[in-house]
Design an enzyme around this catalytic site. Structure first.
Site, short mmCIF file in Angstrom:
data_model
loop_
_atom_site.label_atom_id
_atom_site.label_comp_id
_atom_site.label_asym_id
_atom_site.label_seq_id
_atom_site.Cartn_x
_atom_site.Cartn_y
_atom_site.Cartn_z
N LYS A 71 0.83 -1.21 0.00
CA LYS A 71 0.00 0.00 0.00
C LYS A 71 0.87 1.26 0.00
CE LYS A 71 -2.21 -1.20 3.80
NZ LYS A 71 -1.47 -2.45 4.09
N ARG A 114 -10.09 -0.02 8.71
CA ARG A 114 -9.65 -1.38 9.04
C ARG A 114 -10.69 -2.14 9.83
NH1 ARG A 114 -3.66 0.13 8.70
NH2 ARG A 114 -2.52 -1.83 8.91
N ARG A 144 11.41 -5.62 5.41
CA ARG A 144 11.16 -4.19 5.20
C ARG A 144 12.06 -3.35 6.10
NH1 ARG A 144 5.16 -1.80 5.42
NH2 ARG A 144 5.18 -2.58 7.57
N ARG A 173 11.31 -1.41 11.53
CA ARG A 173 10.25 -1.04 12.47
C ARG A 173 10.12 -2.13 13.50
NH1 ARG A 173 5.08 0.33 8.74
NH2 ARG A 173 4.01 -0.75 10.43
N ARG A 187 -0.07 -9.39 13.41
CA ARG A 187 -0.74 -8.41 12.54
C ARG A 187 -1.54 -9.10 11.44
NH1 ARG A 187 4.25 -5.03 10.90
NH2 ARG A 187 2.82 -3.87 9.56
P1 ADP Z 1 2.12 -1.87 3.25
O1 ADP Z 1 2.11 -0.36 3.26
O2 ADP Z 1 0.92 -2.45 2.54
O3 ADP Z 1 2.29 -2.48 4.61
P2 ADP Z 1 4.72 -1.59 1.89
O4 ADP Z 1 4.41 -0.76 0.71
O5 ADP Z 1 5.44 -0.97 3.02
O6 ADP Z 1 3.38 -2.36 2.40
O7 ADP Z 1 5.57 -2.86 1.37
C1 ADP Z 1 6.05 -3.87 2.29
C2 ADP Z 1 7.46 -4.31 1.89
O8 ADP Z 1 7.40 -5.02 0.65
C3 ADP Z 1 8.44 -3.15 1.66
O9 ADP Z 1 9.72 -3.60 2.10
C4 ADP Z 1 8.43 -2.94 0.15
O10 ADP Z 1 9.68 -2.43 -0.32
C5 ADP Z 1 8.18 -4.36 -0.36
N1 ADP Z 1 7.31 -4.40 -1.59
C6 ADP Z 1 6.24 -3.62 -1.86
N2 ADP Z 1 5.68 -3.97 -3.06
C7 ADP Z 1 6.43 -5.00 -3.54
C8 ADP Z 1 6.36 -5.81 -4.73
N3 ADP Z 1 5.41 -5.62 -5.67
N4 ADP Z 1 7.30 -6.77 -4.89
C9 ADP Z 1 8.27 -6.96 -3.94
N5 ADP Z 1 8.38 -6.25 -2.81
C10 ADP Z 1 7.48 -5.27 -2.59
P1 ADP Z 2 1.01 -1.73 7.44
O1 ADP Z 2 0.86 -0.74 6.33
O2 ADP Z 2 2.30 -2.44 7.39
O3 ADP Z 2 -0.19 -2.60 7.58
P2 ADP Z 2 0.48 0.52 9.12
O4 ADP Z 2 1.63 1.41 9.10
O5 ADP Z 2 -0.68 0.82 8.26
O6 ADP Z 2 1.03 -0.93 8.81
O7 ADP Z 2 -0.07 0.33 10.59
C1 ADP Z 2 0.79 0.07 11.68
C2 ADP Z 2 -0.07 -0.14 12.93
O8 ADP Z 2 -0.80 1.07 13.23
C3 ADP Z 2 -1.14 -1.22 12.81
O9 ADP Z 2 -0.63 -2.52 13.07
C4 ADP Z 2 -2.15 -0.76 13.86
O10 ADP Z 2 -1.70 -1.09 15.17
C5 ADP Z 2 -2.10 0.76 13.73
N1 ADP Z 2 -3.12 1.25 12.76
C6 ADP Z 2 -2.88 1.83 11.56
N2 ADP Z 2 -4.04 2.13 10.94
C7 ADP Z 2 -5.04 1.73 11.77
C8 ADP Z 2 -6.46 1.73 11.70
N3 ADP Z 2 -7.12 2.23 10.62
N4 ADP Z 2 -7.16 1.22 12.75
C9 ADP Z 2 -6.53 0.74 13.83
N5 ADP Z 2 -5.20 0.68 13.96
C10 ADP Z 2 -4.45 1.17 12.95
#
Ligand code: ADP
Ligand code: ADP
Ligand code: ZN
Length: 214
Positions: free
Chosen positions: A13, A88, A127, A160, A171
């Protein structure tokens, strides 16, 4: 246009958000980024959020909804916003839809990024995140040019705390129990575009652009 970027932790995302926001000229609202900013600044909200984030649980709806509501009224969101990691839960979705309706707006697209759990674990545990600007990297797929240093801002690039393998599993469980069901709530209300997130970053990006052109 208002767009929801939906999908499990690690689906990509954050990685895809910049391009979508550029294409649609809308701001990026990431609730996770907002919480991390509070954590860094040591605010009361940050302290509260930390206890949930570190366990891989969701921050309570009332807290999250207040934050999003106060962000959405800022002037840069008047023409729409990209919601990344929100809603969420169903109550969060209800709050968002009620607010948008009160403004005569609606969600124009839900981008649902689908990725298998095994891939998610590898992505999240590999990551790395910039402490200064929040840019994300991956130790294998997308490392910074210089080890431990951000390409964009030269900030420190670290893991992180909630990307440790145990918390990642918690998660993914939280996503399956509490967030995945939100998709069924969204489906009759907005156009949902499911995208294979397990492709190269550029391919995912072009699939999203095609879906948004509709
Ligand atoms: P989210 O915001 O949904 O948690 P991220 O965008 O932070 O996910 O991506 C999670 C990890 O996967 C990061 O280390 C990112 O560089 C890697 N990543 C994201 N998209 C891809 C992809 N299409 N192929 C391989 N690695 C990816
Ligand atoms: P990722 O993109 O890897 O899923 P985020 O950075 O979006 O992680 O979220 C990190 C943490 O922040 C989540 O595991 C949760 O604890 C909290 N969080 C983020 N967005 C929300 C939401 N919409 N509702 C509840 N908790 C949230
Ligand atoms: Zn940086």
């Amino acid at each position: 246009m208002d767009v929801i970027l939906f999908g499990p932790p690690g689906a990509g995302k954050g990685t895809q958000a910049t391009a979508i926001c550029g294409t649609l000229s809308i701001p990026h609202i990431s609730t996770g980024d907002i919480f991390r900013k509070h954590l860094k600044e040591g605010t009361e909200l940050g302290q509260l959020a930390r206890s949930f984030i570190d366990k891989g649980q969701l921050v309570p709806d009332s807290v999250v909804c207040d934050i999003v509501a106060s962000r959405l009224v800022e002037t840069d969101c008047a023409g729409g916003a990209l919601l990344d990691g929100f809603p969420r839960t169903v109550p969060q979705a209800e709050m968002l839809y009620a607010w948008l309706e009160s403004q005569g707006r609606q969600v124009g697209a839900v981008i649902n990024l689908q990725v298998d759990d095994a891939v998610l674990v590898a992505r999240l545990s590999g990551r790395r995140t910039c402490l200064s600007c929040g840019a994300t990297y991956h130790v294998e797929h997308n490392p910074p040019a210089e080890n431990g240093k951000c390409d964009r801002c030269e900030g420190d690039v670290v893991q992180r705390k909630d990307d440790s393998e145990d918390t990642v599993r918690a998660r993914l469980q939280t996503y399956a129990n509490e967030t995945a069901p939100v998709l069924a709530w969204l489906t009759p209300r907005s156009p949902v575009h499911s995208i294979h997130g397990n492709q190269a970053i550029n391919q995912v990006q072009s699939d999203i652009e095609e879906a948004l052109r509709g």
